[in-house]
Design a protein around this motif. Structure first.
Motif, PDB file in Angstrom:
ATOM      1  N   ASP A   1       0.835  -1.203   0.000  1.00  0.00           N
ATOM      2  CA  ASP A   1       0.000   0.000   0.000  1.00  0.00           C
ATOM      3  C   ASP A   1       0.872   1.256   0.000  1.00  0.00           C
ATOM      4  O   ASP A   1       1.636   1.478   0.941  1.00  0.00           O
ATOM      5  CB  ASP A   1      -0.880  -0.042   1.259  1.00  0.00           C
ATOM      6  CG  ASP A   1      -2.198   0.673   1.073  1.00  0.00           C
ATOM      7  OD1 ASP A   1      -2.304   1.502   0.158  1.00  0.00           O
ATOM      8  OD2 ASP A   1      -3.118   0.406   1.863  1.00  0.00           O
ATOM      9  N   ASP A   2       0.801   2.034  -1.060  1.00  0.00           N
ATOM     10  CA  ASP A   2       1.418   3.370  -1.092  1.00  0.00           C
ATOM     11  C   ASP A   2       2.946   3.350  -1.026  1.00  0.00           C
ATOM     12  O   ASP A   2       3.568   4.289  -0.515  1.00  0.00           O
ATOM     13  CB  ASP A   2       0.907   4.253   0.064  1.00  0.00           C
ATOM     14  CG  ASP A   2      -0.579   4.532   0.022  1.00  0.00           C
ATOM     15  OD1 ASP A   2      -1.267   4.001  -0.860  1.00  0.00           O
ATOM     16  OD2 ASP A   2      -1.057   5.290   0.894  1.00  0.00           O
TER      17      ASP A   2
ATOM     18  N   CYS B   1      -6.186   3.944  -3.525  1.00  0.00           N
ATOM     19  CA  CYS B   1      -6.342   2.518  -3.220  1.00  0.00           C
ATOM     20  C   CYS B   1      -7.512   1.839  -3.936  1.00  0.00           C
ATOM     21  O   CYS B   1      -7.324   0.878  -4.683  1.00  0.00           O
ATOM     22  CB  CYS B   1      -6.528   2.327  -1.716  1.00  0.00           C
ATOM     23  SG  CYS B   1      -5.316   3.164  -0.685  1.00  0.00           S
TER      24      CYS B   1
ATOM     25  N   HIS C   1       0.727   2.327   4.184  1.00  0.00           N
ATOM     26  CA  HIS C   1      -0.311   3.370   4.234  1.00  0.00           C
ATOM     27  C   HIS C   1      -0.256   4.007   5.621  1.00  0.00           C
ATOM     28  O   HIS C   1       0.066   3.341   6.593  1.00  0.00           O
ATOM     29  CB  HIS C   1      -1.661   2.677   4.030  1.00  0.00           C
ATOM     30  CG  HIS C   1      -2.829   3.585   3.797  1.00  0.00           C
ATOM     31  ND1 HIS C   1      -3.408   4.308   4.815  1.00  0.00           N
ATOM     32  CD2 HIS C   1      -3.544   3.859   2.679  1.00  0.00           C
ATOM     33  CE1 HIS C   1      -4.442   4.984   4.326  1.00  0.00           C
ATOM     34  NE2 HIS C   1      -4.544   4.740   3.025  1.00  0.00           N
TER      35      HIS C   1
ATOM     36  N   ASP D   1      -0.245  -0.680  -4.751  1.00  0.00           N
ATOM     37  CA  ASP D   1      -1.550  -0.324  -5.333  1.00  0.00           C
ATOM     38  C   ASP D   1      -1.560   1.072  -5.923  1.00  0.00           C
ATOM     39  O   ASP D   1      -2.428   1.424  -6.719  1.00  0.00           O
ATOM     40  CB  ASP D   1      -2.676  -0.484  -4.306  1.00  0.00           C
ATOM     41  CG  ASP D   1      -2.599   0.529  -3.173  1.00  0.00           C
ATOM     42  OD1 ASP D   1      -1.506   1.076  -2.911  1.00  0.00           O
ATOM     43  OD2 ASP D   1      -3.639   0.775  -2.529  1.00  0.00           O
ATOM     44  N   ASN D   2      -0.623   1.913  -5.502  1.00  0.00           N
ATOM     45  CA  ASN D   2      -0.466   3.263  -6.091  1.00  0.00           C
ATOM     46  C   ASN D   2       0.890   3.781  -5.649  1.00  0.00           C
ATOM     47  O   ASN D   2       1.600   3.129  -4.876  1.00  0.00           O
ATOM     48  CB  ASN D   2      -1.602   4.216  -5.691  1.00  0.00           C
ATOM     49  CG  ASN D   2      -1.884   4.259  -4.214  1.00  0.00           C
ATOM     50  OD1 ASN D   2      -2.887   3.696  -3.740  1.00  0.00           O
ATOM     51  ND2 ASN D   2      -1.004   4.889  -3.449  1.00  0.00           N
TER      52      ASN D   2
ATOM     53  N   LYS E   1       0.716   9.726  -4.867  1.00  0.00           N
ATOM     54  CA  LYS E   1      -0.654   9.293  -4.601  1.00  0.00           C
ATOM     55  C   LYS E   1      -1.600  10.491  -4.744  1.00  0.00           C
ATOM     56  O   LYS E   1      -1.241  11.596  -4.367  1.00  0.00           O
ATOM     57  CB  LYS E   1      -0.732   8.706  -3.200  1.00  0.00           C
ATOM     58  CG  LYS E   1      -2.097   8.176  -2.829  1.00  0.00           C
ATOM     59  CD  LYS E   1      -2.119   7.567  -1.434  1.00  0.00           C
ATOM     60  CE  LYS E   1      -3.521   7.044  -1.120  1.00  0.00           C
ATOM     61  NZ  LYS E   1      -3.604   6.429   0.210  1.00  0.00           N
TER      62      LYS E   1
END
Ligand code: CA
Length: 492
Positions: A33-34, A75, A229, A323-324, A341
Protein backbone atom coordinates in the motif's frame (compact mmCIF):
# COMPACT_ATOMS: atom_id res chain seq x y z
CA UNK A 1 -9.76 -31.80 -12.22
CA UNK A 2 -8.21 -31.35 -15.62
CA UNK A 3 -6.28 -28.24 -16.47
CA UNK A 4 -5.78 -26.81 -19.89
CA UNK A 5 -2.15 -26.64 -20.92
CA UNK A 6 -0.65 -23.19 -20.59
CA UNK A 7 0.65 -21.72 -23.80
CA UNK A 8 4.42 -21.35 -23.73
CA UNK A 9 5.28 -17.81 -22.77
CA UNK A 10 7.30 -15.63 -25.05
CA UNK A 11 10.36 -13.49 -24.45
CA UNK A 12 11.01 -13.29 -20.72
CA UNK A 13 8.97 -16.40 -20.15
CA UNK A 14 10.95 -19.39 -21.36
CA UNK A 15 9.34 -22.25 -23.20
CA UNK A 16 8.93 -24.53 -20.24
CA UNK A 17 7.02 -27.67 -21.14
CA UNK A 18 4.32 -28.46 -18.68
CA UNK A 19 3.12 -32.05 -18.59
CA UNK A 20 -0.56 -32.66 -18.64
CA UNK A 21 -0.51 -34.25 -15.21
CA UNK A 22 1.65 -31.52 -13.73
CA UNK A 23 -0.07 -29.38 -11.18
CA UNK A 24 -0.75 -25.82 -12.27
CA UNK A 25 1.06 -23.13 -10.36
CA UNK A 26 -0.03 -21.64 -7.10
CA UNK A 27 -0.51 -17.91 -7.36
CA UNK A 28 0.49 -15.53 -4.60
CA UNK A 29 -0.46 -11.92 -5.24
CA UNK A 30 1.20 -9.58 -2.76
CA UNK A 31 -0.29 -6.09 -2.83
CA UNK A 32 1.37 -3.42 -0.72
CA UNK A 33 0.00 0.00 0.00
CA UNK A 34 1.42 3.37 -1.09
CA UNK A 35 5.04 2.26 -1.52
CA UNK A 36 7.24 4.86 -3.22
CA UNK A 37 8.81 4.22 -6.64
CA UNK A 38 12.25 4.99 -5.18
CA UNK A 39 11.66 2.83 -2.10
CA UNK A 40 12.25 -0.48 -3.87
CA UNK A 41 15.88 -1.59 -3.92
CA UNK A 42 15.83 -3.53 -7.23
CA UNK A 43 15.22 -0.32 -9.16
CA UNK A 44 18.09 1.86 -10.41
CA UNK A 45 16.44 4.94 -8.91
CA UNK A 46 16.44 3.30 -5.48
CA UNK A 47 16.88 5.92 -2.79
CA UNK A 48 19.16 3.83 -0.56
CA UNK A 49 17.71 4.26 2.90
CA UNK A 50 14.75 2.02 2.22
CA UNK A 51 15.41 -1.49 3.51
CA UNK A 52 13.87 -3.94 1.04
CA UNK A 53 16.21 -6.97 0.69
CA UNK A 54 13.34 -9.43 0.84
CA UNK A 55 11.42 -7.63 -1.87
CA UNK A 56 14.67 -7.88 -3.81
CA UNK A 57 14.57 -11.66 -3.46
CA UNK A 58 11.57 -11.65 -5.81
CA UNK A 59 13.63 -9.62 -8.26
CA UNK A 60 16.46 -12.16 -8.06
CA UNK A 61 14.18 -15.13 -8.66
CA UNK A 62 11.99 -13.22 -11.09
CA UNK A 63 11.63 -10.12 -13.22
CA UNK A 64 11.19 -6.49 -12.25
CA UNK A 65 8.98 -4.09 -14.17
CA UNK A 66 10.43 -0.61 -14.19
CA UNK A 67 7.42 0.99 -15.86
CA UNK A 68 4.52 -0.74 -14.15
CA UNK A 69 1.32 1.28 -13.94
CA UNK A 70 -1.76 0.93 -11.84
CA UNK A 71 -5.17 2.11 -13.03
CA UNK A 72 -5.68 4.81 -10.40
CA UNK A 73 -3.61 6.87 -7.98
CA UNK A 74 -5.55 5.81 -4.87
CA UNK A 75 -6.34 2.52 -3.22
CA UNK A 76 -9.90 1.51 -4.08
CA UNK A 77 -10.10 2.08 -7.84
CA UNK A 78 -6.61 0.69 -8.32
CA UNK A 79 -7.53 -2.49 -6.48
CA UNK A 80 -10.68 -2.92 -8.54
CA UNK A 81 -8.68 -2.55 -11.76
CA UNK A 82 -6.14 -5.12 -10.61
CA UNK A 83 -8.83 -7.55 -9.48
CA UNK A 84 -10.78 -7.42 -12.74
CA UNK A 85 -8.23 -6.69 -15.47
CA UNK A 86 -10.43 -3.75 -16.50
CA UNK A 87 -10.21 -0.02 -16.18
CA UNK A 88 -12.69 0.51 -13.36
CA UNK A 89 -13.90 3.78 -14.87
CA UNK A 90 -15.61 1.66 -17.53
CA UNK A 91 -18.48 1.42 -15.02
CA UNK A 92 -17.62 4.27 -12.68
CA UNK A 93 -18.49 7.37 -14.68
CA UNK A 94 -17.17 9.89 -12.13
CA UNK A 95 -13.86 7.96 -11.88
CA UNK A 96 -14.35 8.18 -8.16
CA UNK A 97 -12.69 7.02 -4.97
CA UNK A 98 -15.14 4.15 -4.79
CA UNK A 99 -15.90 2.37 -8.07
CA UNK A 100 -17.40 -0.73 -6.48
CA UNK A 101 -17.76 -4.05 -8.27
CA UNK A 102 -20.79 -4.71 -10.48
CA UNK A 103 -22.24 -8.22 -10.63
CA UNK A 104 -21.41 -8.38 -14.33
CA UNK A 105 -17.66 -7.95 -13.88
CA UNK A 106 -15.68 -11.11 -13.13
CA UNK A 107 -12.68 -11.14 -10.86
CA UNK A 108 -9.42 -13.05 -10.97
CA UNK A 109 -10.54 -14.93 -7.87
CA UNK A 110 -13.68 -16.13 -9.66
CA UNK A 111 -11.72 -17.31 -12.67
CA UNK A 112 -9.30 -19.22 -10.47
CA UNK A 113 -11.90 -20.67 -8.12
CA UNK A 114 -13.81 -21.96 -11.13
CA UNK A 115 -10.58 -23.53 -12.39
CA UNK A 116 -10.31 -25.58 -9.20
CA UNK A 117 -8.19 -23.33 -7.05
CA UNK A 118 -8.47 -22.68 -3.34
CA UNK A 119 -8.82 -18.94 -3.06
CA UNK A 120 -8.21 -16.65 -0.12
CA UNK A 121 -7.80 -12.98 0.52
CA UNK A 122 -5.91 -11.83 3.59
CA UNK A 123 -5.58 -8.16 4.48
CA UNK A 124 -7.05 -5.06 2.97
CA UNK A 125 -9.97 -5.38 0.57
CA UNK A 126 -11.24 -1.83 0.02
CA UNK A 127 -13.14 -1.74 -3.25
CA UNK A 128 -14.47 1.63 -2.22
CA UNK A 129 -18.08 0.78 -1.58
CA UNK A 130 -19.85 -1.18 1.11
CA UNK A 131 -17.28 -0.83 3.83
CA UNK A 132 -17.18 -2.78 7.01
CA UNK A 133 -19.29 -5.92 7.42
CA UNK A 134 -21.70 -5.93 4.47
CA UNK A 135 -21.16 -9.65 4.05
CA UNK A 136 -23.85 -9.94 1.42
CA UNK A 137 -22.49 -7.30 -0.97
CA UNK A 138 -20.53 -8.12 -4.09
CA UNK A 139 -17.63 -6.02 -2.83
CA UNK A 140 -17.14 -8.48 0.03
CA UNK A 141 -14.40 -10.96 -0.94
CA UNK A 142 -16.42 -14.11 -0.35
CA UNK A 143 -18.97 -12.69 -2.80
CA UNK A 144 -16.52 -12.30 -5.65
CA UNK A 145 -14.57 -15.50 -5.75
CA UNK A 146 -12.61 -15.86 -2.54
CA UNK A 147 -13.36 -18.96 -0.49
CA UNK A 148 -11.91 -17.26 2.56
CA UNK A 149 -11.37 -13.72 3.73
CA UNK A 150 -9.59 -12.36 6.75
CA UNK A 151 -9.00 -8.64 6.89
CA UNK A 152 -10.85 -5.38 6.56
CA UNK A 153 -12.85 -3.51 3.96
CA UNK A 154 -11.94 0.09 4.76
CA UNK A 155 -9.13 2.27 3.40
CA UNK A 156 -7.12 1.67 6.55
CA UNK A 157 -7.14 -0.26 9.79
CA UNK A 158 -5.22 0.58 12.91
CA UNK A 159 -1.93 -1.34 12.93
CA UNK A 160 -2.28 -2.26 16.62
CA UNK A 161 -5.91 -2.23 17.71
CA UNK A 162 -7.71 -5.42 16.64
CA UNK A 163 -9.73 -6.37 19.69
CA UNK A 164 -13.43 -6.39 20.41
CA UNK A 165 -12.67 -4.62 23.67
CA UNK A 166 -11.15 -1.53 22.03
CA UNK A 167 -13.91 -1.47 19.46
CA UNK A 168 -16.52 -1.42 22.21
CA UNK A 169 -14.78 1.49 23.94
CA UNK A 170 -14.48 3.62 20.80
CA UNK A 171 -17.30 6.06 20.02
CA UNK A 172 -16.72 5.81 16.26
CA UNK A 173 -15.04 2.48 15.39
CA UNK A 174 -16.62 2.75 11.93
CA UNK A 175 -16.80 6.53 11.92
CA UNK A 176 -14.26 6.97 9.18
CA UNK A 177 -12.84 5.04 6.29
CA UNK A 178 -10.16 3.96 8.77
CA UNK A 179 -11.25 1.50 11.39
CA UNK A 180 -10.10 -0.39 14.45
CA UNK A 181 -11.33 -3.53 16.18
CA UNK A 182 -11.62 -7.18 15.13
CA UNK A 183 -10.72 -8.24 11.63
CA UNK A 184 -13.48 -9.51 9.42
CA UNK A 185 -13.24 -13.27 8.97
CA UNK A 186 -15.53 -14.80 6.37
CA UNK A 187 -18.98 -13.86 7.60
CA UNK A 188 -17.88 -13.18 11.14
CA UNK A 189 -15.06 -11.48 13.02
CA UNK A 190 -11.76 -12.44 14.57
CA UNK A 191 -10.54 -10.48 17.57
CA UNK A 192 -6.86 -10.23 18.44
CA UNK A 193 -5.91 -9.04 21.91
CA UNK A 194 -2.43 -8.15 20.75
CA UNK A 195 -0.19 -8.18 17.74
CA UNK A 196 0.87 -5.91 14.90
CA UNK A 197 -1.14 -5.87 11.69
CA UNK A 198 1.71 -6.68 9.31
CA UNK A 199 2.82 -9.59 11.54
CA UNK A 200 -0.73 -10.87 11.94
CA UNK A 201 -1.42 -10.84 8.22
CA UNK A 202 1.83 -12.70 7.53
CA UNK A 203 1.14 -15.27 10.26
CA UNK A 204 -2.31 -15.89 8.84
CA UNK A 205 -0.94 -16.14 5.30
CA UNK A 206 1.70 -18.68 6.33
CA UNK A 207 -0.93 -20.65 8.19
CA UNK A 208 -3.07 -20.64 5.05
CA UNK A 209 -0.20 -21.76 2.82
CA UNK A 210 0.73 -24.63 5.08
CA UNK A 211 -2.86 -25.66 5.64
CA UNK A 212 -3.62 -25.55 1.96
CA UNK A 213 -0.60 -27.71 1.15
CA UNK A 214 -2.21 -30.60 2.99
CA UNK A 215 -5.29 -30.30 0.77
CA UNK A 216 -3.24 -30.92 -2.36
CA UNK A 217 -5.00 -28.22 -4.31
CA UNK A 218 -3.40 -25.24 -6.02
CA UNK A 219 -4.04 -21.97 -4.24
CA UNK A 220 -4.60 -18.37 -5.14
CA UNK A 221 -3.76 -16.18 -2.19
CA UNK A 222 -4.10 -12.42 -2.32
CA UNK A 223 -2.12 -10.99 0.56
CA UNK A 224 -2.89 -7.30 0.71
CA UNK A 225 -0.81 -5.59 3.34
CA UNK A 226 -1.91 -2.26 4.76
CA UNK A 227 1.72 -1.17 5.07
CA UNK A 228 2.95 1.43 4.18
CA UNK A 229 -0.31 3.37 4.23
CA UNK A 230 -0.69 5.84 7.06
CA UNK A 231 -0.78 5.53 10.04
CA UNK A 232 2.88 4.91 9.24
CA UNK A 233 4.13 5.84 12.73
CA UNK A 234 2.55 2.72 14.21
CA UNK A 235 5.52 0.37 14.12
CA UNK A 236 6.96 -2.21 16.57
CA UNK A 237 9.57 -0.79 18.94
CA UNK A 238 12.33 -2.85 17.33
CA UNK A 239 11.95 -0.87 14.12
CA UNK A 240 11.56 2.47 15.83
CA UNK A 241 14.91 1.73 17.49
CA UNK A 242 16.59 1.01 14.16
CA UNK A 243 15.54 4.41 12.85
CA UNK A 244 15.97 6.17 16.18
CA UNK A 245 12.52 7.67 16.46
CA UNK A 246 10.37 7.71 19.59
CA UNK A 247 7.08 5.85 19.90
CA UNK A 248 3.95 7.93 19.51
CA UNK A 249 1.10 6.92 21.84
CA UNK A 250 -1.64 5.07 20.08
CA UNK A 251 -5.28 6.00 20.11
CA UNK A 252 -6.97 5.85 23.49
CA UNK A 253 -10.69 6.57 23.76
CA UNK A 254 -10.06 8.25 27.11
CA UNK A 255 -7.91 10.93 25.50
CA UNK A 256 -9.51 14.19 24.57
CA UNK A 257 -8.55 14.67 20.97
CA UNK A 258 -11.08 17.18 19.76
CA UNK A 259 -10.71 18.24 16.14
CA UNK A 260 -13.20 20.24 14.12
CA UNK A 261 -16.28 18.12 13.56
CA UNK A 262 -14.98 15.07 15.37
CA UNK A 263 -16.36 14.14 18.77
CA UNK A 264 -13.99 14.17 21.71
CA UNK A 265 -12.21 10.85 21.97
CA UNK A 266 -12.99 9.82 18.43
CA UNK A 267 -10.78 7.53 16.41
CA UNK A 268 -11.43 9.73 13.38
CA UNK A 269 -9.69 12.58 15.17
CA UNK A 270 -6.66 10.44 15.96
CA UNK A 271 -6.52 9.14 12.41
CA UNK A 272 -6.77 12.59 10.88
CA UNK A 273 -4.14 14.02 13.18
CA UNK A 274 -1.55 11.42 12.27
CA UNK A 275 -2.30 11.12 8.57
CA UNK A 276 -1.04 14.58 7.78
CA UNK A 277 2.26 16.31 8.17
CA UNK A 278 2.49 18.41 11.29
CA UNK A 279 1.68 16.04 14.13
CA UNK A 280 4.83 14.24 13.04
CA UNK A 281 7.67 16.58 12.22
CA UNK A 282 9.30 16.62 8.81
CA UNK A 283 12.59 15.09 9.96
CA UNK A 284 11.23 11.95 11.65
CA UNK A 285 8.42 11.49 9.13
CA UNK A 286 10.46 9.52 6.63
CA UNK A 287 12.06 7.53 9.43
CA UNK A 288 8.68 6.30 10.59
CA UNK A 289 7.88 5.42 7.00
CA UNK A 290 11.18 3.57 6.63
CA UNK A 291 10.56 1.69 9.88
CA UNK A 292 7.11 0.67 8.66
CA UNK A 293 8.56 -0.43 5.32
CA UNK A 294 11.41 -2.33 7.00
CA UNK A 295 8.89 -4.31 9.05
CA UNK A 296 6.89 -5.03 5.90
CA UNK A 297 10.01 -6.27 4.15
CA UNK A 298 10.92 -8.57 7.05
CA UNK A 299 7.44 -10.03 6.91
CA UNK A 300 7.67 -10.62 3.18
CA UNK A 301 10.90 -12.44 3.98
CA UNK A 302 9.07 -14.68 6.45
CA UNK A 303 6.45 -15.39 3.82
CA UNK A 304 9.00 -16.31 1.15
CA UNK A 305 10.84 -18.48 3.69
CA UNK A 306 7.60 -20.33 4.41
CA UNK A 307 7.05 -20.94 0.70
CA UNK A 308 10.55 -22.40 0.44
CA UNK A 309 10.26 -24.45 3.62
CA UNK A 310 7.01 -25.92 2.34
CA UNK A 311 8.58 -26.78 -1.01
CA UNK A 312 6.08 -24.51 -2.74
CA UNK A 313 8.43 -21.86 -4.09
CA UNK A 314 9.21 -23.67 -7.33
CA UNK A 315 5.60 -23.94 -8.36
CA UNK A 316 4.27 -20.63 -7.13
CA UNK A 317 3.93 -17.54 -9.23
CA UNK A 318 4.54 -14.59 -6.92
CA UNK A 319 3.36 -11.18 -8.06
CA UNK A 320 4.43 -8.18 -6.02
CA UNK A 321 2.96 -4.73 -6.63
CA UNK A 322 2.03 -1.51 -4.86
CA UNK A 323 -1.55 -0.32 -5.33
CA UNK A 324 -0.47 3.26 -6.09
CA UNK A 325 2.52 5.53 -5.77
CA UNK A 326 4.01 6.86 -2.57
CA UNK A 327 1.90 9.36 -0.68
CA UNK A 328 2.93 13.02 -0.34
CA UNK A 329 1.94 12.73 3.32
CA UNK A 330 3.99 9.77 4.55
CA UNK A 331 7.59 10.49 3.57
CA UNK A 332 7.50 7.98 0.72
CA UNK A 333 9.97 8.73 -2.07
CA UNK A 334 8.95 8.54 -5.74
CA UNK A 335 12.03 10.19 -7.20
CA UNK A 336 12.65 10.93 -9.99
CA UNK A 337 8.91 10.91 -10.57
CA UNK A 338 6.85 13.99 -9.88
CA UNK A 339 3.65 13.92 -7.89
CA UNK A 340 2.43 10.96 -5.93
CA UNK A 341 -0.65 9.29 -4.60
CA UNK A 342 -3.84 11.24 -5.48
CA UNK A 343 -2.64 12.38 -8.93
CA UNK A 344 -2.05 11.05 -12.44
CA UNK A 345 1.50 12.31 -12.53
CA UNK A 346 3.91 9.39 -12.87
CA UNK A 347 4.53 9.40 -9.12
CA UNK A 348 0.90 8.52 -8.53
CA UNK A 349 0.53 5.63 -10.94
CA UNK A 350 3.98 4.13 -11.62
CA UNK A 351 4.80 1.61 -8.93
CA UNK A 352 7.23 -1.06 -7.72
CA UNK A 353 6.46 -4.42 -9.31
CA UNK A 354 8.14 -7.82 -9.60
CA UNK A 355 6.94 -11.24 -10.73
CA UNK A 356 8.65 -14.49 -9.82
CA UNK A 357 7.91 -17.98 -11.10
CA UNK A 358 11.10 -20.06 -11.05
CA UNK A 359 11.74 -21.94 -14.25
CA UNK A 360 9.23 -19.99 -16.26
CA UNK A 361 9.81 -16.29 -15.70
CA UNK A 362 13.34 -15.13 -16.20
CA UNK A 363 15.35 -14.89 -12.99
CA UNK A 364 17.07 -11.58 -12.53
CA UNK A 365 15.07 -10.21 -15.44
CA UNK A 366 14.23 -6.62 -16.08
CA UNK A 367 11.37 -5.41 -18.24
CA UNK A 368 11.61 -1.75 -19.17
CA UNK A 369 8.63 -1.69 -21.50
CA UNK A 370 5.51 -0.41 -19.83
CA UNK A 371 3.00 -2.82 -18.35
CA UNK A 372 -0.05 -2.50 -16.15
CA UNK A 373 -1.63 -4.03 -13.08
CA UNK A 374 -4.43 -4.78 -15.54
CA UNK A 375 -2.13 -7.47 -16.93
CA UNK A 376 -2.11 -9.56 -13.76
CA UNK A 377 -5.43 -11.24 -14.52
CA UNK A 378 -4.74 -12.30 -18.12
CA UNK A 379 -1.18 -13.30 -17.29
CA UNK A 380 -2.28 -15.51 -14.42
CA UNK A 381 -5.11 -16.91 -16.54
CA UNK A 382 -2.63 -17.87 -19.24
CA UNK A 383 -0.31 -19.48 -16.71
CA UNK A 384 -3.16 -21.53 -15.32
CA UNK A 385 -4.68 -22.36 -18.67
CA UNK A 386 -7.90 -20.41 -18.44
CA UNK A 387 -9.30 -19.17 -21.74
CA UNK A 388 -10.54 -15.60 -21.51
CA UNK A 389 -13.25 -14.57 -23.90
CA UNK A 390 -14.00 -11.06 -22.78
CA UNK A 391 -13.44 -8.24 -25.26
CA UNK A 392 -13.77 -5.65 -22.50
CA UNK A 393 -10.64 -6.83 -20.71
CA UNK A 394 -8.00 -4.09 -20.75
CA UNK A 395 -5.20 -6.31 -19.49
CA UNK A 396 -2.63 -7.94 -21.76
CA UNK A 397 0.10 -10.50 -21.15
CA UNK A 398 3.10 -9.39 -19.13
CA UNK A 399 5.21 -11.73 -21.22
CA UNK A 400 5.11 -9.61 -24.33
CA UNK A 401 4.45 -5.91 -23.74
CA UNK A 402 3.40 -3.98 -26.82
CA UNK A 403 5.60 -0.86 -26.96
CA UNK A 404 2.80 1.06 -28.73
CA UNK A 405 0.03 -0.06 -26.44
CA UNK A 406 -2.61 2.50 -25.48
CA UNK A 407 -3.11 2.96 -21.74
CA UNK A 408 -5.75 5.35 -20.44
CA UNK A 409 -6.54 6.75 -17.03
CA UNK A 410 -9.43 8.74 -15.62
CA UNK A 411 -9.29 10.13 -12.13
CA UNK A 412 -12.00 12.58 -11.13
CA UNK A 413 -11.49 15.68 -13.34
CA UNK A 414 -8.19 14.50 -14.71
CA UNK A 415 -7.19 12.01 -17.32
CA UNK A 416 -4.04 10.70 -18.96
CA UNK A 417 -3.09 8.57 -21.91
CA UNK A 418 0.15 6.81 -22.74
CA UNK A 419 1.21 5.45 -26.07
CA UNK A 420 4.79 4.66 -26.93
CA UNK A 421 7.15 6.99 -25.14
CA UNK A 422 4.59 9.80 -24.83
CA UNK A 423 2.07 10.62 -22.17
CA UNK A 424 -0.60 13.29 -22.51
CA UNK A 425 -2.39 14.46 -19.39
CA UNK A 426 -4.39 17.30 -17.92
CA UNK A 427 -3.30 16.24 -14.44
CA UNK A 428 -3.24 18.97 -11.84
CA UNK A 429 -2.96 18.96 -8.07
CA UNK A 430 -4.42 17.71 -5.68
CA UNK A 431 -6.28 16.25 -2.69
CA UNK A 432 -4.05 16.58 0.32
CA UNK A 433 -4.88 17.40 3.87
CA UNK A 434 -1.65 19.31 4.44
CA UNK A 435 1.61 20.37 2.85
CA UNK A 436 3.59 17.53 1.28
CA UNK A 437 6.69 15.95 2.75
CA UNK A 438 10.27 16.89 1.80
CA UNK A 439 10.49 13.83 -0.46
CA UNK A 440 7.70 15.12 -2.67
CA UNK A 441 8.67 16.44 -6.11
CA UNK A 442 6.15 19.03 -7.20
CA UNK A 443 4.87 18.74 -10.77
CA UNK A 444 5.63 21.60 -13.15
CA UNK A 445 1.97 22.59 -13.49
CA UNK A 446 -1.10 22.80 -11.34
CA UNK A 447 -3.50 23.64 -14.16
CA UNK A 448 -5.86 21.39 -16.06
CA UNK A 449 -4.21 22.32 -19.38
CA UNK A 450 -2.97 19.52 -21.57
CA UNK A 451 0.67 18.62 -21.05
CA UNK A 452 2.76 16.25 -23.17
CA UNK A 453 5.81 14.41 -21.89
CA UNK A 454 8.28 11.88 -23.20
CA UNK A 455 8.21 9.79 -20.04
CA UNK A 456 11.08 7.58 -21.16
CA UNK A 457 13.56 10.44 -21.63
CA UNK A 458 11.85 12.58 -19.00
CA UNK A 459 10.19 10.37 -16.37
CA UNK A 460 9.99 13.32 -13.99
CA UNK A 461 7.68 15.13 -16.44
CA UNK A 462 9.70 18.35 -16.32
CA UNK A 463 9.66 19.27 -19.99
CA UNK A 464 6.23 19.92 -21.47
CA UNK A 465 6.36 19.16 -25.20
CA UNK A 466 2.78 20.16 -25.99
CA UNK A 467 3.69 23.28 -27.97
CA UNK A 468 6.62 21.63 -29.70
CA UNK A 469 4.76 18.52 -30.78
CA UNK A 470 1.12 19.47 -31.47
CA UNK A 471 0.66 16.52 -33.79
CA UNK A 472 1.47 14.12 -30.94
CA UNK A 473 -0.93 15.98 -28.67
CA UNK A 474 -3.65 15.65 -31.27
CA UNK A 475 -2.93 11.98 -31.90
CA UNK A 476 -2.98 11.03 -28.22
CA UNK A 477 -6.01 13.12 -27.42
CA UNK A 478 -7.87 11.54 -30.34
CA UNK A 479 -6.80 8.09 -29.17
CA UNK A 480 -8.04 8.81 -25.67
CA UNK A 481 -11.39 10.13 -26.87
CA UNK A 482 -11.81 7.20 -29.23
CA UNK A 483 -11.15 4.79 -26.40
CA UNK A 484 -13.77 6.51 -24.27
CA UNK A 485 -16.30 6.53 -27.07
CA UNK A 486 -15.75 2.88 -27.76
CA UNK A 487 -15.58 1.62 -24.21
CA UNK A 488 -17.44 3.89 -21.85
CA UNK A 489 -20.76 4.42 -23.53
CA UNK A 490 -21.94 0.90 -22.91
CA UNK A 491 -21.75 1.48 -19.18
CA UNK A 492 -23.50 4.82 -19.00
CA1 CA B 1 -2.89 2.72 -1.57
Amino acid sequence: MKYILPIAFLFLFSCKTIQQDERPPNVLLIVVDDQGYADFSPFDNYEGSAHTPNMARMAKTGTIYTQAYVTAPVCSPSRVGMLTGKNQFRWDGPASWGPGLPDSVRTIAEYLRDAGYSTARIGKNDLGRNFHKNYDKREYPTRHGYDEFLGFNAHAHDFWLHSKAIQDRTPDPYGTSAVLGPLLHNEGEKSYEEGYMTDILTDEAISYLNGNKAENKPFFLTLAYSAVHHLIHEVPQKYLDIYDVPPIPNYDPADSLAYSHHPVGSYSAYYDKYSRLGAIEEGPLRKYYLANLHCLDDNIGRLLDALEAGGMDKNTMVIFISDNGGSPLTGADNAPLAGGKYSLWEGGIRVPMAVSWPGTIKAGGREDRYVSALDVLPTVAEAVGIALNDPTLDGRLLSNPNPERLLVWKWQKTWAVRQGDYKLTNSNENHWKSRPSAQYIAPISDSLNLKLFNVVDDPGERNDLAEELPEVVNRLEAAYLAWCTENLERYY
